[in-house]
Design a protein around this motif. Structure first.
Motif, PDB file in Angstrom:
ATOM      1  N   ILE A 206     -47.183  37.091 -58.320  1.00 24.36           N
ATOM      2  CA  ILE A 206     -46.715  36.704 -59.969  1.00 24.36           C
ATOM      3  C   ILE A 206     -48.577  36.233 -59.787  1.00 24.36           C
ATOM      4  O   ILE A 206     -49.246  36.548 -61.271  1.00 24.36           O
ATOM      5  CB  ILE A 206     -45.913  35.309 -60.341  1.00 24.36           C
ATOM      6  CG1 ILE A 206     -44.583  36.205 -60.295  1.00 24.36           C
ATOM      7  CG2 ILE A 206     -46.243  34.169 -61.432  1.00 24.36           C
ATOM      8  CD1 ILE A 206     -43.235  34.800 -60.336  1.00 24.36           C
TER       9      ILE A 206
ATOM     10  N   LYS B 131     -51.341  39.364 -60.222  1.00 21.25           N
ATOM     11  CA  LYS B 131     -51.275  39.463 -61.363  1.00 21.25           C
ATOM     12  C   LYS B 131     -51.381  38.670 -62.760  1.00 21.25           C
ATOM     13  O   LYS B 131     -52.037  39.842 -63.498  1.00 21.25           O
ATOM     14  CB  LYS B 131     -49.178  39.891 -61.658  1.00 21.25           C
ATOM     15  CG  LYS B 131     -48.474  41.110 -60.554  1.00 21.25           C
ATOM     16  CD  LYS B 131     -49.888  42.172 -60.449  1.00 21.25           C
ATOM     17  CE  LYS B 131     -48.730  43.470 -59.884  1.00 21.25           C
ATOM     18  NZ  LYS B 131     -49.947  44.048 -59.394  1.00 21.25           N
ATOM     19  N   MET B 132     -50.933  37.450 -63.204  1.00 18.07           N
ATOM     20  CA  MET B 132     -51.593  36.852 -64.083  1.00 18.07           C
ATOM     21  C   MET B 132     -53.411  37.024 -63.877  1.00 18.07           C
ATOM     22  O   MET B 132     -53.385  36.822 -65.046  1.00 18.07           O
ATOM     23  CB  MET B 132     -51.164  35.818 -63.801  1.00 18.07           C
ATOM     24  CG  MET B 132     -49.313  35.848 -64.191  1.00 18.07           C
ATOM     25  SD  MET B 132     -48.800  33.785 -64.043  1.00 18.07           S
ATOM     26  CE  MET B 132     -49.081  33.076 -65.605  1.00 18.07           C
TER      27      MET B 132
ATOM     28  N   GLU C 235     -49.419  48.670 -61.712  1.00 21.07           N
ATOM     29  CA  GLU C 235     -47.735  47.476 -61.509  1.00 21.07           C
ATOM     30  C   GLU C 235     -47.513  47.385 -60.402  1.00 21.07           C
ATOM     31  O   GLU C 235     -46.226  47.319 -59.829  1.00 21.07           O
ATOM     32  CB  GLU C 235     -47.104  48.185 -62.458  1.00 21.07           C
ATOM     33  CG  GLU C 235     -47.542  48.603 -63.604  1.00 21.07           C
ATOM     34  CD  GLU C 235     -47.367  49.397 -64.206  1.00 21.07           C
ATOM     35  OE1 GLU C 235     -46.061  50.774 -64.008  1.00 21.07           O
ATOM     36  OE2 GLU C 235     -46.883  49.484 -66.016  1.00 21.07           O
TER      37      GLU C 235
ATOM     38  N   MET D 137     -44.584  45.416 -58.524  1.00 22.21           N
ATOM     39  CA  MET D 137     -43.759  44.909 -59.601  1.00 22.21           C
ATOM     40  C   MET D 137     -42.062  44.670 -59.181  1.00 22.21           C
ATOM     41  O   MET D 137     -41.202  44.481 -59.798  1.00 22.21           O
ATOM     42  CB  MET D 137     -44.184  45.347 -61.129  1.00 22.21           C
ATOM     43  CG  MET D 137     -45.350  44.669 -61.676  1.00 22.21           C
ATOM     44  SD  MET D 137     -44.900  43.108 -62.309  1.00 22.21           S
ATOM     45  CE  MET D 137     -44.068  43.493 -63.532  1.00 22.21           C
TER      46      MET D 137
ATOM     47  N   LEU E  95     -44.743  39.395 -67.722  1.00 23.14           N
ATOM     48  CA  LEU E  95     -45.253  40.297 -66.605  1.00 23.14           C
ATOM     49  C   LEU E  95     -45.522  41.865 -67.587  1.00 23.14           C
ATOM     50  O   LEU E  95     -46.849  42.665 -68.191  1.00 23.14           O
ATOM     51  CB  LEU E  95     -45.715  40.371 -65.135  1.00 23.14           C
ATOM     52  CG  LEU E  95     -45.801  39.217 -64.987  1.00 23.14           C
ATOM     53  CD1 LEU E  95     -45.743  39.398 -63.198  1.00 23.14           C
ATOM     54  CD2 LEU E  95     -47.449  39.133 -65.313  1.00 23.14           C
TER      55      LEU E  95
ATOM     56  N   ASP F 251     -46.244  41.877 -70.692  1.00 27.03           N
ATOM     57  CA  ASP F 251     -48.195  42.088 -71.758  1.00 27.03           C
ATOM     58  C   ASP F 251     -48.061  43.378 -70.231  1.00 27.03           C
ATOM     59  O   ASP F 251     -49.449  43.910 -71.014  1.00 27.03           O
ATOM     60  CB  ASP F 251     -48.589  41.476 -69.792  1.00 27.03           C
ATOM     61  CG  ASP F 251     -48.201  39.402 -70.154  1.00 27.03           C
ATOM     62  OD1 ASP F 251     -48.163  39.338 -71.767  1.00 27.03           O
ATOM     63  OD2 ASP F 251     -48.739  38.821 -69.827  1.00 27.03           O
TER      64      ASP F 251
END
Length: 243
Positions: free
Chosen positions: A51, A54-55, A142, A145, A213, A216
């Protein structure tokens, strides 16, 4: 006299009271429940790492896209921008641009944009190259994910398995001791519920983060697709001018 009896009973119960701290629950648990707890803790830590990564990555990608678009629409020559980026683009949008420009240069150097048929074939090839580049870059962005989605959907059931196993051990304790007192089954039930709590603790953030996510990433993919369409139109106009 009565007060002293009550105090003695209270003190005796407090001395023998089990410790319900998280560490004590883990150490007292059966090896199966311990395995479930360790699995869920590792999954939760790994989810939080994904998390955070990815952010941070998405914020960086959007900043790089803003910088590239500002440079792209500044009026500079496409060849100048391509030469400045080189063969090592720093972000997916730059990679889409470089893949299209590489195909464009290869065709123009060979003089394959003279006829309308060749121009149509080149335009289709450029669109296909950009589409492949977008897919490849997004596949890289990705990455992991799937682990968030898998954790969000399976962690509660893994915790539930630990709960069922712990409750089975509690019933076995009742059968062995032939005592239905809550003091006999409380530790086992507490260990079982601890596994359920950890399952939810791993699943809830994973599901929430995956949904956010995903949205986004969809917006960023749409941004790349939009740039590819606009750039394809620009190259098509240049083909017409050369033709």
């Amino acid at each position: 006299m009565e007060g002293s009896v009550i105090d003695a009973v209270t003190l005796g119960g407090s001395v023998g009271a089990p410790d319900f701290s998280m560490m004590s629950l883990f150490l007292r648990a059966d090896w199966v429940v311990k395995s479930v707890i360790l699995m869920l803790v590792v999954a939760s830590v790994w989810c939080w790492a994904i998390i955070f990564e990815k952010m941070t990555s998405l914020k960086k990608l959007n900043r790089q896209a803003n910088s590239f678009e500002k440079n792209f629409w500044s009026g500079q020559s496409l060849d100048v921008i391509y030469d400045a980026i080189g063969n090592q683009p720093k972000d997916p949008m730059g990679a889409v641009f470089v893949s299209a420009m590489r195909e464009w240069r290869r065709a123009t150097e060979k003089g394959h944009v003279k006829s309308s048929l060749a121009s149509t074939s080149l335009a289709e090839r450029i669109e296909r190259v950009m589409h492949i580049t977008v897919s490849r870059e997004m596949e890289r962005v990705e990455r992991y994910m799937t682990f968030l989605a898998s954790t969000g959907s399976t962690a509660p059931f893994v915790g539930l398995f630990g709960t069922v196993w712990g409750i089975m051990n509690s019933f076995q304790s009742i059968a062995v001791s032939k005592n239905t007192s809550l003091a006999v089954v409380a530790p086992g039930i507490a260990e079982a519920l601890f596994a359920t709590a950890l399952g939810l603790l791993a699943a809830i953030p994973a599901v929430l983060a995956y949904n956010k996510l995903s949205r986004d990433l969809e917006r960023y993919t749409s941004r790349l697709d939009g740039f590819a369409v606009e750039f394809s139109a620009i190259l098509s106009r240049q083909m017409e001018d050369k033709g």
